[in-house]
Write a protein that holds these residues in place. Structure first.
Motif, mmCIF file in Angstrom:
data_model
loop_
_atom_site.group_PDB
_atom_site.id
_atom_site.type_symbol
_atom_site.label_atom_id
_atom_site.label_comp_id
_atom_site.label_asym_id
_atom_site.label_seq_id
_atom_site.Cartn_x
_atom_site.Cartn_y
_atom_site.Cartn_z
ATOM 1 N N CYS A 254 31.261 8.112 -25.275
ATOM 2 C CA CYS A 254 30.810 9.288 -24.516
ATOM 3 C C CYS A 254 31.781 9.728 -23.427
ATOM 4 O O CYS A 254 31.446 10.615 -22.632
ATOM 5 C CB CYS A 254 29.427 9.016 -23.924
ATOM 6 N N HIS A 255 32.989 9.152 -23.365
ATOM 7 C CA HIS A 255 33.932 9.542 -22.299
ATOM 8 C C HIS A 255 35.353 9.242 -22.782
ATOM 9 O O HIS A 255 35.782 8.095 -22.791
ATOM 10 C CB HIS A 255 33.596 8.749 -21.022
ATOM 11 N N THR A 256 36.067 10.286 -23.212
ATOM 12 C CA THR A 256 37.489 10.117 -23.558
ATOM 13 C C THR A 256 38.292 11.330 -23.092
ATOM 14 O O THR A 256 37.744 12.405 -22.869
ATOM 15 C CB THR A 256 37.753 9.959 -25.086
ATOM 16 N N HIS A 257 39.586 11.085 -22.979
ATOM 17 C CA HIS A 257 40.548 12.153 -22.680
ATOM 18 C C HIS A 257 41.638 12.030 -23.734
ATOM 19 O O HIS A 257 42.796 11.779 -23.409
ATOM 20 C CB HIS A 257 41.205 11.955 -21.319
ATOM 21 N N LEU A 258 41.271 12.116 -25.016
ATOM 22 C CA LEU A 258 42.286 11.733 -26.006
ATOM 23 C C LEU A 258 43.217 12.843 -26.457
ATOM 24 O O LEU A 258 44.113 12.603 -27.266
ATOM 25 C CB LEU A 258 41.656 10.966 -27.180
ATOM 26 N N ILE B 288 35.293 14.511 -25.930
ATOM 27 C CA ILE B 288 36.702 14.726 -25.567
ATOM 28 C C ILE B 288 36.763 15.726 -24.412
ATOM 29 O O ILE B 288 36.211 16.823 -24.506
ATOM 30 C CB ILE B 288 37.526 15.267 -26.761
ATOM 31 N N LYS B 289 37.453 15.338 -23.343
ATOM 32 C CA LYS B 289 37.557 16.193 -22.154
ATOM 33 C C LYS B 289 38.877 16.958 -22.155
ATOM 34 O O LYS B 289 39.878 16.459 -22.656
ATOM 35 C CB LYS B 289 37.512 15.338 -20.888
ATOM 36 N N SER B 290 38.861 18.107 -21.509
ATOM 37 C CA SER B 290 40.128 18.763 -21.169
ATOM 38 C C SER B 290 40.573 18.131 -19.839
ATOM 39 O O SER B 290 40.228 17.010 -19.536
ATOM 40 C CB SER B 290 39.923 20.268 -21.046
ATOM 41 N N ALA C 36 30.094 13.753 -13.889
ATOM 42 C CA ALA C 36 31.107 13.567 -12.846
ATOM 43 C C ALA C 36 31.847 12.245 -12.982
ATOM 44 O O ALA C 36 31.237 11.221 -13.298
ATOM 45 C CB ALA C 36 30.450 13.626 -11.469
ATOM 46 N N HIS C 37 33.175 12.310 -12.750
ATOM 47 C CA HIS C 37 33.941 11.097 -12.444
ATOM 48 C C HIS C 37 33.692 10.864 -10.950
ATOM 49 O O HIS C 37 34.124 11.684 -10.129
ATOM 50 C CB HIS C 37 35.435 11.321 -12.624
ATOM 51 N N ALA C 38 33.024 9.803 -10.606
ATOM 52 C CA ALA C 38 32.674 9.625 -9.197
ATOM 53 C C ALA C 38 32.688 8.152 -8.798
ATOM 54 O O ALA C 38 32.499 7.260 -9.634
ATOM 55 C CB ALA C 38 31.285 10.207 -8.954
ATOM 56 N N ASP D 48 30.202 8.723 -13.923
ATOM 57 C CA ASP D 48 31.083 7.843 -14.684
ATOM 58 C C ASP D 48 32.074 7.111 -13.780
ATOM 59 O O ASP D 48 32.538 7.674 -12.785
ATOM 60 C CB ASP D 48 31.857 8.677 -15.714
ATOM 61 N N HIS D 49 32.403 5.896 -14.127
ATOM 62 C CA HIS D 49 33.244 4.939 -13.384
ATOM 63 C C HIS D 49 32.356 4.144 -12.420
ATOM 64 O O HIS D 49 32.095 2.991 -12.643
ATOM 65 C CB HIS D 49 34.393 5.600 -12.597
ATOM 66 N N ILE D 50 32.027 4.726 -11.274
ATOM 67 C CA ILE D 50 31.047 4.262 -10.270
ATOM 68 C C ILE D 50 31.232 2.827 -9.768
ATOM 69 O O ILE D 50 30.271 2.191 -9.354
ATOM 70 C CB ILE D 50 29.588 4.466 -10.755
ATOM 71 N N THR E 187 35.238 4.235 -23.846
ATOM 72 C CA THR E 187 36.642 3.787 -23.777
ATOM 73 C C THR E 187 37.403 4.426 -22.623
ATOM 74 O O THR E 187 38.359 3.852 -22.123
ATOM 75 C CB THR E 187 37.424 4.134 -25.068
ATOM 76 N N ASP E 188 37.017 5.667 -22.219
ATOM 77 C CA ASP E 188 37.826 6.443 -21.255
ATOM 78 C C ASP E 188 39.250 6.615 -21.792
ATOM 79 O O ASP E 188 40.201 6.750 -21.016
ATOM 80 C CB ASP E 188 37.839 5.766 -19.879
ATOM 81 N N ALA E 189 39.404 6.575 -23.117
ATOM 82 C CA ALA E 189 40.748 6.625 -23.712
ATOM 83 C C ALA E 189 41.565 7.761 -23.101
ATOM 84 O O ALA E 189 41.188 8.926 -23.193
ATOM 85 C CB ALA E 189 40.627 6.821 -25.222
HETATM 86 FE FE FE Z 1 37.816 9.703 -17.402
#
Ligand code: FE
Ligand code: NIG
Length: 405
Positions: free
Chosen positions: A68-72, A137-139, A238-240, A261-263, A313-315
């Protein structure tokens, strides 16, 4: 009633249904694109079994994994920063020197849509080969309207080219681009007034994300982005609290965020805010590991409060160059002390919830849910998180189609 020929049976399996392991042995019947029935073998009569095409017998089945969280999607490489960090330079310091996310921004802006697609495809394929059936996938490496949209277009095309559900997230507020140096508010205005509307007009964004941090954007700036997303009907996340505690998670929760996310630096008040909003806590042990972070996310407080914990993964090219979902199950247990069942739920049911897809049954093996399934060559579901061993995926089913094995 679906036609008999269309019904397929997996029998005598050990089943992790997205939240728990059910008593063995179980049977799963798939009709077309959906799961029709999940039942103990003892409840499936001979006529039912005879009407189904036999697919496999035995093994461990889980829902298809949800990353649920990647930047691939990105250009360039940041392997040199790895070496700098090993020499003692911090992630924040590299970012302040203009490296980090901004170095990927330069390379991503220079890359054509075709080049980005070609580079990202094997990364996504690596996730698929490890059982992922849904990938966000995030921009966030374009940081202007044209290049953010370019990234999102690549993400959409990847979902059309490969057998995987791709969910796109606009992360325009990821870092301050050089053109807006000293004008964070001006850049946030661009995100709110031009980027979000343009992404919406092209149908390119399923959600909007921000990076709320001292090296990125303030709580007030992120809140403006959320207001713009809400005005366009887009869910937010949010990345927070990744590197410090600014209160970004609590603010996101007040806006009904799908996830924070992260936290690592989340406090009790933040945990309570997530609980109250029904937001998911997305834990990213790959970034924790890569940045050699020592501050642990407040796992026990999240568990006590009953906040669903997802694992992803936060890939990405900087903080988590890791394209291995089952390794993240292992890291979630070894680094964060999740139980293997919690880790598995984090990459199935709770991962789907972090994307707003739980309502469709995604991330679960239950009647009516999309037939996204993985059959594994392991003894127990927990063993998936225990060993770090590629090649254990025996069969992968995406939308009712066997795509592997
Ligand atoms: Fe991220
Ligand atoms: O999830 N935290 C900010 N964003 C990404 C890192 C992106 C990068 O370093 O390129 C993350 O860790």
């Amino acid at each position: 009633m679906p036609s008999q020929a269309n019904r397929r049976l997996w029998r005598d399996i050990t089943l992790f249904d997205g939240l728990r392991t059910l008593p063995t042995p179980m049977g799963v019947i798939v009709a077309g694109e959906r799961i029709e029935r999940v039942a103990p073998m003892s409840e499936l009569d001979a006529a039912t079994l005879a009407g189904c095409e036999p697919m496999a017998s035995g093994g461990v089945m889980t829902p298809g994994l949800v990353d649920c969280h990647t930047h691939l999607v990105f250009g360039g490489s940041r392997a040199d920063e790895f070496e700098q960090r090993l020499e003692g330079v911090s992630y924040e310091e590299i970012a302040r020197r203009g490296g980090g996310i901004l170095s990927t921004v330069t390379a991503t802006r220079e890359a054509s849509e075709e080049a980005l697609f070609a580079a990202a495809k094997p990364r996504l394929q690596a996730l698929i080969d490890e059982g992922a059936t849904t990938v966000e996938i995030k921009s966030g490496y374009g940081l202007n309207v044209a290049d953010e949209l370019k990234m999102l277009r690549v993400a959409r095309r990847l979902g059309e080219a490969l057998p995987v559900r791709v969910v796109t997230t606009l992360l325009g507020a990821h870092a301050l681009p050089p053109e807006f140096q000293d004008d964070g508010d001006g850049y946030i205005r661009l995100v709110c007034e031009e980027m979000i509307p343009a992404a919406v007009a092209e149908g390119l964004a399923d959600a909007v994300d921000v990076f709320c941090e001292s090296i990125a954007f303030s709580v007030a700036q992120c809140e403006r982005v959320f207001a713009a997303a809400e005005a366009h009907g887009l869910p937010i996340k949010a990345h927070a609290e990744q590197l410090s505690n600014l209160g970004g998670s609590a603010m996101a929760a007040r806006h009904g965020a799908l996830s924070a996310d992260h936290i690592e630096y989340l406090d009790e008040a933040g945990v309570a805010a997530l609980k109250q909003a029904g937001s998911v806590a997305v834990l990213l042990p790959g970034a924790f590991h890569t940045l050699r972070e020592t501050k642990l996310p407040p796992i026990e407080a999240l568990r006590r409060a009953g906040v669903p914990m997802a694992i992803a993964t936060d890939a990405n090219p900087g903080s988590s160059p890791i394209f291995a979902p089952t390794l993240m199950l292992n890291f979630a247990c070894t680094l964060f002390r999740l139980t293997p069942q919690e880790a598995l739920a984090g990459m199935t049911a709770h991962g789907a919830r972090a994307l707003g897809l739980a309502g469709q049954g995604l991330g679960r093996i239950e009647a009516g849910a999309p037939a996204d399934l993985c059959l594994w060559r392991v003894e127990t579901p927990a063993a998936l998180a225990y060993a770090v061993q590629p090649g254990r995926l025996q069969q992968r089913v995406f939308n009712g189609e066997v795509t592997h094995g």
